[in-house]
Design a protein around this motif. Structure first.
Motif, mmCIF file in Angstrom:
data_model
loop_
_atom_site.group_PDB
_atom_site.id
_atom_site.type_symbol
_atom_site.label_atom_id
_atom_site.label_comp_id
_atom_site.label_asym_id
_atom_site.label_seq_id
_atom_site.Cartn_x
_atom_site.Cartn_y
_atom_site.Cartn_z
ATOM 1 N N GLN A 85 -22.117 -12.469 23.401
ATOM 2 C CA GLN A 85 -21.632 -11.634 22.937
ATOM 3 C C GLN A 85 -20.578 -12.041 21.750
ATOM 4 O OE1 GLN A 85 -19.625 -9.774 26.324
ATOM 5 N NE2 GLN A 85 -21.451 -8.434 26.789
ATOM 6 N N SER A 86 -20.285 -11.277 20.865
ATOM 7 C CA SER A 86 -19.513 -11.592 19.928
ATOM 8 C C SER A 86 -17.880 -11.254 20.317
ATOM 9 C CB SER A 86 -19.396 -10.619 18.635
ATOM 10 O OG SER A 86 -19.124 -9.127 19.171
ATOM 11 N N PHE A 87 -16.943 -11.583 19.548
ATOM 12 C CA PHE A 87 -15.722 -11.591 20.066
ATOM 13 C C PHE A 87 -15.209 -10.186 20.047
ATOM 14 C CE2 PHE A 87 -15.524 -15.836 17.661
ATOM 15 C CZ PHE A 87 -15.042 -16.428 18.798
ATOM 16 N N THR A 88 -15.920 -9.298 19.683
ATOM 17 C CA THR A 88 -15.468 -7.879 19.743
ATOM 18 C C THR A 88 -16.309 -7.225 21.143
ATOM 19 O OG1 THR A 88 -17.395 -7.185 18.334
ATOM 20 C CG2 THR A 88 -15.144 -7.638 17.367
ATOM 21 N N GLY A 89 -17.108 -8.053 21.779
ATOM 22 C CA GLY A 89 -17.709 -7.581 23.045
ATOM 23 C C GLY A 89 -18.981 -7.154 22.499
#
Length: 433
Positions: free
Chosen positions: A112-116
């Motif tokens: 997952q990215s930092f934004t979820g």
């Protein structure tokens, strides 16, 4: 010539000096002379062989009680030996399985990215992994949105937990999988609506052999093969595998893999593990998950060791209960055999010999129970391992330790009754027998 006269005192002294030493009167009186001339016999020693014979004779006279007492020890030892043996056999099977499958399989999945948000893997992720030097093979599967049904009369929402995956043709070679029946996907068949079912997927769809049809999405697919369970990739057991091109044409697959399987040299597993994430996604290596499936098997092995330790503790409790039974048997034996004890003491047996007799009896009783328990535990282990098709493995040290532990329990359990018997005087034992 006249002879000098001798005094009576001188004559008596000369006669005494000339007399044999054995006939001389003792200065301590006649009693000391008698003890010196006829010393008392030294008490006979109880040799180990004699002690064992006496101890066994005591058990032979009360066979039923001895068997019941030894049974408690045997149950405890059998439980301990069976736990150790079954655990060792299971570990040997698991270790052989790990050695056969190898610990050099690594998997790569999307993170997952930092934004979820989910970060999909690149479409050529497996091709990029193959460029790593120590990597011997790499393949991929990709999840589709299609559902699988036995026929078109089944509701589309009832999937049975079966995932439809696009698969590369070299999947089985990389993960170490095998076919139960039929054929796997090939370059030619991957273009057509054909499917290979995992072992659990085939069971849930009631497909027993290749050749039938199943419904994937809105398209009928022909079953060309059924897999055996895949130990290092259990997610494939509940999957329906279709060709990469067929998934794109018939099921709307977007081409992004969801799992990349990588085989590498055993000596370079950790090095490859460190570079897999930046190789697959150079822009976001933190958005890639890397794992080693064999770690799950190692964790399973550790969990079995913990469970075996718990069962071993229960076996030790059973052995302790058996020791209490031995102690009870020996206490009753001392009460019933007071006349025997008194008679032996009257005939010259000392306290140490009485103590040795009853202690030997207790150790023999527990030792026989330990031997029977070790044999019973070995038979139980062999039967269970044969039923599971495991190698039969019992550490020899465990058998010796189990028998030694039972003898030690017998010694501790018989110490008090033996001491009690040794403290009895001949008069006390005969008068209260």
């Amino acid at each position: 010539m006249s002879t000098p006269a001798t005094s009576p005192t001188t004559t008596a002294a000369t006669a005494t000096a000339a007399a044999p030493a054995s006939s001389r009167p003792s200065p301590d009186g006649p009693e000391h002379t008698a003890r010196t001339a006829h010393p008392l016999p030294r008490p006979a020693r109880l040799r180990p062989r004699d002690a064992l014979a006496v101890g066994v004779s005591g058990l032979r006279g009360r066979k039923l009680r001895a068997v019941l007492s030894a049974l408690g020890i045997a149950i405890g030892v059998a439980a301990m030996v069976a736990v150790i043996g079954i655990g060792t056999s299971s570990q040997a099977q698991l270790a052989a399985q790990i050695a056969k499958l190898g610990t050099n399989l690594l998997t790569v999945g999307p993170g997952q990215s930092f934004t979820g948000k989910d970060s999909p893997l690149p479409t050529d992720a497996d091709a990029m992994v193959r460029r790593i030097g120590p990597v011997s093979s790499a393949t991929a599967t990709g999840k589709t949105r299609a559902t699988v049904r036995r026929n078109d009369h089944v509701d589309a929402g009832i999937t049975g937990g079966i995932a439809v995956l696009a698969a590369r043709e070299n999947l089985l070679d990389t993960v170490g999988g095998h076919l139960s029946s039929g054929r796997f996907l090939t370059v030619a068949s991957s273009k057509y609506p054909t499917v290979v079912l995992g072992s659990k997927a085939a069971a849930r769809l009631a497909v027993e052999r290749p050749g039938g049809l199943v419904r994937l999405g809105e398209q009928w697919f022909t079953v060309t093969g059924i897999l055996d369970p895949v130990a290092l990739a259990p997610e494939l057991d509940t999957a329906a595998l279709v060709g990469w091109q067929a998934a794109a044409e018939h099921l709307g697959f977007d081409g992004h893999p969801t799992t990349v399987y990588t085989r590498t040299a055993e000596s370079a597993v950790e090095q490859v593990r460190d570079v897999l994430a930046p190789t697959v996604n150079p822009a976001g290596p933190n958005e890639v998950k890397v794992s080693r499936p064999s770690d799950a098997l190692a964790a399973q092995l550790a969990a079995r060791n913990t469970f075996n330790a718990l069962l071993l503790g229960l076996g030790a409790v059973a052995l302790l209960v058996g020791g209490v039974g031995v102690a009870n048997t020996m206490v009753i034996a001392v009460l019933e055999r007071r006349q025997e004890i008194g008679l032996r003491r009257s005939l010259g047996a000392n306290r140490a010999q009485i103590l040795t007799q009853f202690l030997t009896e207790a150790v023999t009783l527990a030792g026989l129970g330990g031997l029977a328990g070790a044999a019973l535990g070995g038979v139980a282990t062999y039967g269970y391992a044969a039923a599971k098709h495991w190698p039969f493995a019992i550490p020899g040290g465990a058998l010796a330790a189990a028998v030694a532990a039972s003898a030690l329990v017998g010694a501790v359990a018989g110490l008090y009754p033996a001491s009690r018997a040794a403290r009895l005087t001949p008069t006390e034992a005969l008068s209260t027998g």
